[in-house]
Design a protein around this motif. Structure first.
Motif, PDB file in Angstrom:
ATOM      1  N   ALA A  46      39.406  53.397  37.223  1.00 45.92           N
ATOM      2  CA  ALA A  46      38.737  54.344  38.115  1.00 45.92           C
ATOM      3  C   ALA A  46      39.693  54.746  39.237  1.00 45.92           C
ATOM      4  O   ALA A  46      40.538  53.959  39.662  1.00 45.92           O
ATOM      5  CB  ALA A  46      37.483  53.711  38.714  1.00 45.92           C
ATOM      6  N   ALA A  47      39.535  55.991  39.706  1.00 45.68           N
ATOM      7  CA  ALA A  47      40.377  56.513  40.780  1.00 45.68           C
ATOM      8  C   ALA A  47      39.697  56.448  42.135  1.00 45.68           C
ATOM      9  O   ALA A  47      40.298  56.776  43.151  1.00 45.68           O
ATOM     10  CB  ALA A  47      40.782  57.951  40.471  1.00 45.68           C
ATOM     11  N   ASN A  48      38.429  56.020  42.160  1.00 43.90           N
ATOM     12  CA  ASN A  48      37.723  55.871  43.432  1.00 43.90           C
ATOM     13  C   ASN A  48      36.568  54.897  43.256  1.00 43.90           C
ATOM     14  O   ASN A  48      36.253  54.484  42.132  1.00 43.90           O
ATOM     15  CB  ASN A  48      37.226  57.221  43.956  1.00 43.90           C
ATOM     16  CG  ASN A  48      36.293  57.925  42.989  1.00 43.90           C
ATOM     17  OD1 ASN A  48      35.198  57.440  42.713  1.00 43.90           O
ATOM     18  ND2 ASN A  48      36.716  59.075  42.464  1.00 43.90           N
ATOM     19  N   GLY A  49      35.952  54.544  44.369  1.00 45.32           N
ATOM     20  CA  GLY A  49      34.885  53.557  44.312  1.00 45.32           C
ATOM     21  C   GLY A  49      33.673  54.010  43.529  1.00 45.32           C
ATOM     22  O   GLY A  49      33.028  53.205  42.846  1.00 45.32           O
ATOM     23  N   ARG A  50      33.340  55.295  43.604  1.00 42.89           N
ATOM     24  CA  ARG A  50      32.182  55.804  42.863  1.00 42.89           C
ATOM     25  C   ARG A  50      32.402  55.653  41.372  1.00 42.89           C
ATOM     26  O   ARG A  50      31.505  55.211  40.641  1.00 42.89           O
ATOM     27  CB  ARG A  50      31.948  57.272  43.237  1.00 42.89           C
ATOM     28  CG  ARG A  50      30.860  57.972  42.422  1.00 42.89           C
ATOM     29  CD  ARG A  50      29.527  57.245  42.500  1.00 42.89           C
ATOM     30  NE  ARG A  50      29.023  57.177  43.860  1.00 42.89           N
ATOM     31  CZ  ARG A  50      28.058  56.362  44.256  1.00 42.89           C
ATOM     32  NH1 ARG A  50      27.514  55.502  43.393  1.00 42.89           N
ATOM     33  NH2 ARG A  50      27.653  56.361  45.509  1.00 42.89           N
ATOM     34  N   GLU A  51      33.591  56.016  40.901  1.00 44.77           N
ATOM     35  CA  GLU A  51      33.891  55.844  39.480  1.00 44.77           C
ATOM     36  C   GLU A  51      33.850  54.369  39.090  1.00 44.77           C
ATOM     37  O   GLU A  51      33.381  54.018  38.000  1.00 44.77           O
ATOM     38  CB  GLU A  51      35.269  56.416  39.161  1.00 44.77           C
ATOM     39  CG  GLU A  51      35.357  57.927  39.172  1.00 44.77           C
ATOM     40  CD  GLU A  51      36.717  58.433  38.737  1.00 44.77           C
ATOM     41  OE1 GLU A  51      37.577  57.595  38.399  1.00 44.77           O
ATOM     42  OE2 GLU A  51      36.915  59.655  38.724  1.00 44.77           O
ATOM     43  N   ALA A  52      34.344  53.511  39.970  1.00 51.42           N
ATOM     44  CA  ALA A  52      34.348  52.077  39.682  1.00 51.42           C
ATOM     45  C   ALA A  52      32.931  51.559  39.451  1.00 51.42           C
ATOM     46  O   ALA A  52      32.673  50.781  38.514  1.00 51.42           O
ATOM     47  CB  ALA A  52      35.003  51.307  40.820  1.00 51.42           C
ATOM     48  N   VAL A  53      32.014  51.983  40.294  1.00 54.61           N
ATOM     49  CA  VAL A  53      30.623  51.557  40.161  1.00 54.61           C
ATOM     50  C   VAL A  53      30.037  52.064  38.849  1.00 54.61           C
ATOM     51  O   VAL A  53      29.383  51.312  38.104  1.00 54.61           O
ATOM     52  CB  VAL A  53      29.788  52.048  41.361  1.00 54.61           C
ATOM     53  CG1 VAL A  53      28.302  51.783  41.126  1.00 54.61           C
ATOM     54  CG2 VAL A  53      30.252  51.363  42.639  1.00 54.61           C
ATOM     55  N   GLU A  54      30.274  53.338  38.520  1.00 53.61           N
ATOM     56  CA  GLU A  54      29.719  53.912  37.294  1.00 53.61           C
ATOM     57  C   GLU A  54      30.312  53.261  36.050  1.00 53.61           C
ATOM     58  O   GLU A  54      29.593  52.988  35.068  1.00 53.61           O
ATOM     59  CB  GLU A  54      29.970  55.421  37.286  1.00 53.61           C
ATOM     60  CG  GLU A  54      29.198  56.160  38.382  1.00 53.61           C
ATOM     61  CD  GLU A  54      29.554  57.631  38.461  1.00 53.61           C
ATOM     62  OE1 GLU A  54      30.421  58.072  37.666  1.00 53.61           O
ATOM     63  OE2 GLU A  54      28.985  58.339  39.316  1.00 53.61           O
ATOM     64  N   LEU A  55      31.612  52.998  36.081  1.00 54.79           N
ATOM     65  CA  LEU A  55      32.256  52.357  34.934  1.00 54.79           C
ATOM     66  C   LEU A  55      31.820  50.899  34.798  1.00 54.79           C
ATOM     67  O   LEU A  55      31.685  50.381  33.683  1.00 54.79           O
ATOM     68  CB  LEU A  55      33.776  52.455  35.060  1.00 54.79           C
ATOM     69  CG  LEU A  55      34.351  53.859  34.868  1.00 54.79           C
ATOM     70  CD1 LEU A  55      35.821  53.896  35.259  1.00 54.79           C
ATOM     71  CD2 LEU A  55      34.180  54.304  33.418  1.00 54.79           C
ATOM     72  N   ALA A  56      31.615  50.230  35.918  1.00 55.11           N
ATOM     73  CA  ALA A  56      31.127  48.848  35.857  1.00 55.11           C
ATOM     74  C   ALA A  56      29.725  48.806  35.266  1.00 55.11           C
ATOM     75  O   ALA A  56      29.392  47.915  34.478  1.00 55.11           O
ATOM     76  CB  ALA A  56      31.142  48.228  37.250  1.00 55.11           C
ATOM     77  N   ARG A  57      28.899  49.772  35.627  1.00 58.82           N
ATOM     78  CA  ARG A  57      27.549  49.845  35.060  1.00 58.82           C
ATOM     79  C   ARG A  57      27.617  50.077  33.542  1.00 58.82           C
ATOM     80  O   ARG A  57      26.848  49.498  32.774  1.00 58.82           O
ATOM     81  CB  ARG A  57      26.755  50.961  35.731  1.00 58.82           C
ATOM     82  CG  ARG A  57      25.314  51.072  35.213  1.00 58.82           C
ATOM     83  CD  ARG A  57      24.573  52.236  35.835  1.00 58.82           C
ATOM     84  NE  ARG A  57      24.267  52.011  37.250  1.00 58.82           N
ATOM     85  CZ  ARG A  57      24.806  52.680  38.257  1.00 58.82           C
ATOM     86  NH1 ARG A  57      25.702  53.633  38.015  1.00 58.82           N
ATOM     87  NH2 ARG A  57      24.471  52.412  39.503  1.00 58.82           N
ATOM     88  N   ALA A  58      28.569  50.905  33.110  1.00 57.46           N
ATOM     89  CA  ALA A  58      28.664  51.254  31.692  1.00 57.46           C
ATOM     90  C   ALA A  58      29.298  50.153  30.848  1.00 57.46           C
ATOM     91  O   ALA A  58      28.923  49.960  29.691  1.00 57.46           O
ATOM     92  CB  ALA A  58      29.465  52.550  31.536  1.00 57.46           C
ATOM     93  N   HIS A  59      30.265  49.423  31.421  1.00 57.31           N
ATOM     94  CA  HIS A  59      31.045  48.477  30.619  1.00 57.31           C
ATOM     95  C   HIS A  59      30.731  47.015  30.880  1.00 57.31           C
ATOM     96  O   HIS A  59      31.228  46.144  30.163  1.00 57.31           O
ATOM     97  CB  HIS A  59      32.540  48.717  30.850  1.00 57.31           C
ATOM     98  CG  HIS A  59      33.032  50.024  30.316  1.00 57.31           C
ATOM     99  ND1 HIS A  59      33.425  50.208  29.015  1.00 57.31           N
ATOM    100  CD2 HIS A  59      33.169  51.236  30.925  1.00 57.31           C
ATOM    101  CE1 HIS A  59      33.805  51.468  28.834  1.00 57.31           C
ATOM    102  NE2 HIS A  59      33.656  52.114  29.978  1.00 57.31           N
ATOM    103  N   ALA A  60      29.940  46.717  31.889  1.00 58.67           N
ATOM    104  CA  ALA A  60      29.570  45.330  32.210  1.00 58.67           C
ATOM    105  C   ALA A  60      30.791  44.406  32.224  1.00 58.67           C
ATOM    106  O   ALA A  60      30.862  43.429  31.478  1.00 58.67           O
ATOM    107  CB  ALA A  60      28.535  44.817  31.208  1.00 58.67           C
ATOM    108  N   PRO A  61      31.774  44.690  33.079  1.00 59.97           N
ATOM    109  CA  PRO A  61      32.979  43.854  33.118  1.00 59.97           C
ATOM    110  C   PRO A  61      32.711  42.503  33.768  1.00 59.97           C
ATOM    111  O   PRO A  61      31.694  42.307  34.445  1.00 59.97           O
ATOM    112  CB  PRO A  61      33.939  44.682  33.970  1.00 59.97           C
ATOM    113  CG  PRO A  61      33.029  45.391  34.921  1.00 59.97           C
ATOM    114  CD  PRO A  61      31.810  45.749  34.098  1.00 59.97           C
ATOM    115  N   ASP A  62      33.637  41.596  33.557  1.00 61.17           N
ATOM    116  CA  ASP A  62      33.573  40.307  34.238  1.00 61.17           C
ATOM    117  C   ASP A  62      34.161  40.411  35.641  1.00 61.17           C
ATOM    118  O   ASP A  62      33.698  39.749  36.571  1.00 61.17           O
ATOM    119  CB  ASP A  62      34.350  39.254  33.440  1.00 61.17           C
ATOM    120  CG  ASP A  62      33.804  39.076  32.040  1.00 61.17           C
ATOM    121  OD1 ASP A  62      32.643  38.647  31.911  1.00 61.17           O
ATOM    122  OD2 ASP A  62      34.534  39.386  31.080  1.00 61.17           O
ATOM    123  N   VAL A  63      35.192  41.245  35.780  1.00 61.54           N
ATOM    124  CA  VAL A  63      35.911  41.367  37.049  1.00 61.54           C
ATOM    125  C   VAL A  63      36.189  42.844  37.326  1.00 61.54           C
ATOM    126  O   VAL A  63      36.545  43.602  36.423  1.00 61.54           O
ATOM    127  CB  VAL A  63      37.249  40.590  37.016  1.00 61.54           C
ATOM    128  CG1 VAL A  63      38.029  40.798  38.325  1.00 61.54           C
ATOM    129  CG2 VAL A  63      37.002  39.110  36.782  1.00 61.54           C
TER     130      VAL A  63
END
Length: 228
Positions: A46-63
């Motif tokens: 992700a290139a910003n915090g908003r993308e990080a949140v959306e990608l974390a929601r989609a991919h369920a990462p550990d970290v």
């Protein structure tokens, strides 16, 4: 969004990581380091915090590795959003020496820890593994700077309380604690004390338990307050 990265050959049960940084070269370097470890896969960038949140929601990462300074939504704001969007993800903050105040805020916002952008590759990998295991990771170098800042406001009452708490430690444990106060890593403390890194790690765990500290920063502050 910057898209996702799914390396082939990643073992089942590998640590899933989302990288969030607005600098493409920084992301590429972090990805290269992390994917060199057989038990880590980078699932998205992700290139910003908003993308990080959306990608974390989609991919369920550990970290989730979060830069602090990012457009649209910075890393600190993303921390609060991640707690709701991906509650099982552990966030690690990437920082620089010039962002000590932000480091303190990040810890208070629930970050699993922080490390410097110029950390050694092995430290970055170790931090991700620690965060995935539910442990706090606090960069020894950054810890030293944060402790120096906080210790500058030490009061007589805090010093007396710190000395009372460390009285429960053995002489050897106090020696290890003093090196935590200097911001030394386990490896550096081991060299100073002629111990193995594993032995120092055992001592650190014992010290944290005895003092009721959650992480190295709290223990380092006690060491400074007590005058070690």
């Amino acid at each position: 969004m910057t898209g996702t990265t799914e390396p082939t050959g990643a073992p089942s049960g590998a640590i899933r990581v989302v990288i969030a940084d607005d600098e493409p070269l920084i992301r590429a370097g972090i990805r290269m380091i992390l994917t060199s470890a057989p038990d880590i896969e980078v699932v998205a960038e992700a290139a910003n915090g908003r993308e990080a949140v959306e990608l974390a929601r989609a991919h369920a990462p550990d970290v989730v590795l979060l830069d602090i300074q990012m457009p649209v939504m910075d890393g600190l704001a993303a921390l609060d959003e991640l707690a709701r969007a991906a509650p099982s993800a552990h966030a690690l903050i990437l920082t620089t020496f010039g962002e000590r105040e932000n480091v303190l805020r990040a810890l208070s916002h629930g970050s699993a820890g922080f490390l410097l952008k110029d950390s050694a590759p092995a430290e970055l990998i170790g931090a991700v593994r620690a965060a995935a295991a539910g442990d706090a990771y606090l960069s020894p170098a950054a810890t030293r700077h944060v402790v120096d800042q906080l210790a500058s406001g030490r009061s007589a009452g805090r010093a007396e309380e710190a000395r009372r708490r460390i009285a429960a430690l053995s002489e050897r444990e106090r020696g290890v604690l003093a090196l935590l106060g200097e911001g030394l890593s386990n490896a550096d403390a081991g060299r100073r004390l002629h111990m193995s890194e594993a032995t120092v790690k055992t001592y650190v765990s014992r010290i944290l338990a005895k003092l009721g500290c959650e992480n190295r920063v709290q223990a380092a502050l006690l060491a400074r307050d007590a005058g070690l």
